[in-house]
Structure formats: structure tokens, C-alpha cells
Design an enzyme around this catalytic site. Structure first.
Site, short mmCIF file in Angstrom:
data_model
loop_
_atom_site.label_atom_id
_atom_site.label_comp_id
_atom_site.label_asym_id
_atom_site.label_seq_id
_atom_site.Cartn_x
_atom_site.Cartn_y
_atom_site.Cartn_z
N MET A 88 50.67 41.95 30.03
CA MET A 88 49.52 41.07 30.08
C MET A 88 49.86 39.73 30.71
O MET A 88 49.83 38.70 30.04
CB MET A 88 48.96 40.86 28.67
N PRO A 89 50.18 39.78 31.99
CA PRO A 89 50.58 38.52 32.65
C PRO A 89 49.44 37.52 32.74
O PRO A 89 48.27 37.90 32.83
CB PRO A 89 50.98 38.98 34.06
N ILE A 90 49.81 36.26 32.69
CA ILE A 90 48.87 35.16 32.93
C ILE A 90 49.40 34.39 34.13
O ILE A 90 50.55 33.95 34.13
CB ILE A 90 48.75 34.25 31.70
#
Lengths: 67, 67, 67, 67, 67, 67
Positions: free
Chosen positions: D1-3
């Protein structure tokens, strides 16, 4: 001169980081018209115990996931 | 009450960090009129393999540079 | 190639921002040994109603302060 | 879940932002193996008077540049 | 879909991090009306030698404090 | 002395921001043992056209949502 910061669970390999920097920089240059040389990317490796999703630590919620 | 964040390649000494915090805080207080006590500085040591410049990892592009 | 981010209450003049960028960049270059040209500073003007200190909005706690 | 956070001079069009988000998200998913739905991108439009490069405000140094 | 980032001195236990993520996420959902599942929290453990307050490194100023 | 940053779609009222700052600060103080006065919260109002989720701009994907 865009600056791009990528927060991601720790565990990416150097090969993945290299491709991530190469592709994100090249595409950002193409889309925005900025020079490639003016683009910086910083990757932050975040431990799953430091990342919460939906009120739970990812180390609790996704103990076996890598991504 | 400014908050200042410094991202820099890892490898700074404690002496450099101490001076960086001292000088940046003092100068920010002088220029903005904020009280020195209300100023915070956070240093983020970034690995060269996590820093991309011009589409390349700094660990590839500048393997021997320290700064 | 340090990247420096300054969060500060909105209301700084262009003259203050110019001096802030000039001095912080120059001092960071001197202390760390980085080239001045490799230093970036980003200023974020934050509204007092978006800044909380000690559990209160700064717009409530310091309605008349500018710094 | 990269930001992923992109700081860029203000002035990008909605069309550029849309493509930036689409491409960066898709490529990040491909390279890292994360699900596309778990990827977030935040764009920060930064005024040139709030961005310093080499000790100067970009509004002074690059008054006519857009990128 | 709020993203919350907590910078704090290193040394928090996993139990404290778990409660911090749980409570901040739940309260943010309640106050803003966002779904709990759409809330992310990232904790950044900062060394005291990387944190300056009032012009001094916290490792110098508060050598024995934990909080 | 934790620093907490909340990125959220723009549109929160001052009443919501006030409660968010009050509750997050109080709970962080309670859980970590830090003094309430040492806690800072910064809220960043992000436009939906600057926020991407799953490869799409939120202004496209959720045109009518407020949260």
C-alpha cells in the site's frame, strides 16, 4: 524540479528501487515537461509495525504479506 | 513555531547535526521573528540507495560521494 | 543534495522567504560540505486554523500572534 | 500500500495530474507487486516563491519557467 | 481517506503503537465521517540525535527523557 | 514532543478541525506519556483533484463524496 517521495513497506530489493526511480522519474519528466535531471525521488522503507490501516498495525493485520 | 525537516544522505556526524540544528534554528528565529524555543528541526538520514536523482539511484550514480 | 522543508504560519513576506532560503541553503552547504546548487528548500505556509499546539488550534490559542 | 507524494510547481493541468496519477500508480503496482487499489498519490502544488534552489527563490531565479 | 503521520522519539513499544493507531484512526473516522478502512497511519521513529528543539539536539538537551 | 500531520480532503469545518486537534493530541499524550503541551498537529487540506487512489483522481472517482 519535482520531488517525489514513496513510502512503502520495507523489503523492496535494490533492483525494484532502481526500476521504480527510473520509471517514475522518466514518466514524470515526460508528462510534466520537466527535465529528467531536475527530478528527485526519495524512497522511505516503512516497517509494517509502523504502518496502520483501518485502525490496525499492518504487522498484525497482514503478518505474511510482503506488498 | 516553525517545523523544519532536513533530508540528507546518511553519514553526517553528530557534530554536523548539532551545528545544523543550532544555526538553522537561530537564523530562522532571527529572520521570521519566532521565538527560538518554538522551533523544531528533524533530520532524516536517507540511504543513497533510497535517493534517486535524474532517474538513477544515488548509490549507482555517486558511489563514492559522501555529500 | 539536501532537501529542506519549512512549515511555518502563513504571512511571511517574500523578503523573509528570500532570506530564509538564502541563509538556510548557504549554512547547510557550509556545514555539510554539499554544493549550494544541490540544495532545495520548500516553504509550506500553514494557516493557523490548520496548526494545533497543546491540543488547541493556533487560531484559537494565538489569535493575534503573527509568528 | 504505497503512498506517493509529488511536490511540483503549481500550474499543472488536470489532464497532466490525471495522467501522472494513472501512470505512477500503474507502474508502482507493476514494479512492486502491490495491488493498484492500494496505491495513493498526493500532488502538492508549490508556488515558485515557496521553492528555493541553490539558495534562491525559484520565482527570482526562473521567473518565466513553467516546469 | 485521511493519511496521518506521527513523528515521535524512537522507543515506543509495539503495544503503544498498536493503541496509537487504533485510537487515532477510530477518532478520526468518528470526527470526519470517513470510513475507518480508508484511514492510514504511519509512525516515524526519530532518534533524539536527529531531533532539534530550541536550537539544541534532543540527545543533548534531554539525555535521559524517553518521551 | 510528537508532531502529527493529517492529510485529508479539503472541506473540514473549523469545528471538526478543533475536535480533531483536541482529541488526537490528548490521546497521543495519554498513550505515549508525552506532555500535551509538547504535541503539535498540522492539518493539510488536499483538493480531490490532487489526490489519487487506485490510479484515478478522487475528483473523477468520487465526484460527490465529501469524506
Amino acid at each position: 524540479m519535482p520531488i517525489i517521495r514513496v513510502e512503502i513497506w520495507e523489503g523492496r530489493t535494490i533492483v525494484q528501487k532502481r526500476e521504480l526511480v527510473e520509471v517514475i522519474s522518466r514518466e514524470t519528466a515526460r508528462i510534466t515537461g520537466c527535465g529528467l535531471d531536475s527530478i528527485y525521488v526519495i524512497i522511505e522503507d516503512v516497517k509494517k509495525e509502523n504502518w496502520g490501516a483501518g485502525g490496525e498495525l499492518c504487522s498484525d493485520k497482514y503478518p505474511d504479506d510482503l506488498n
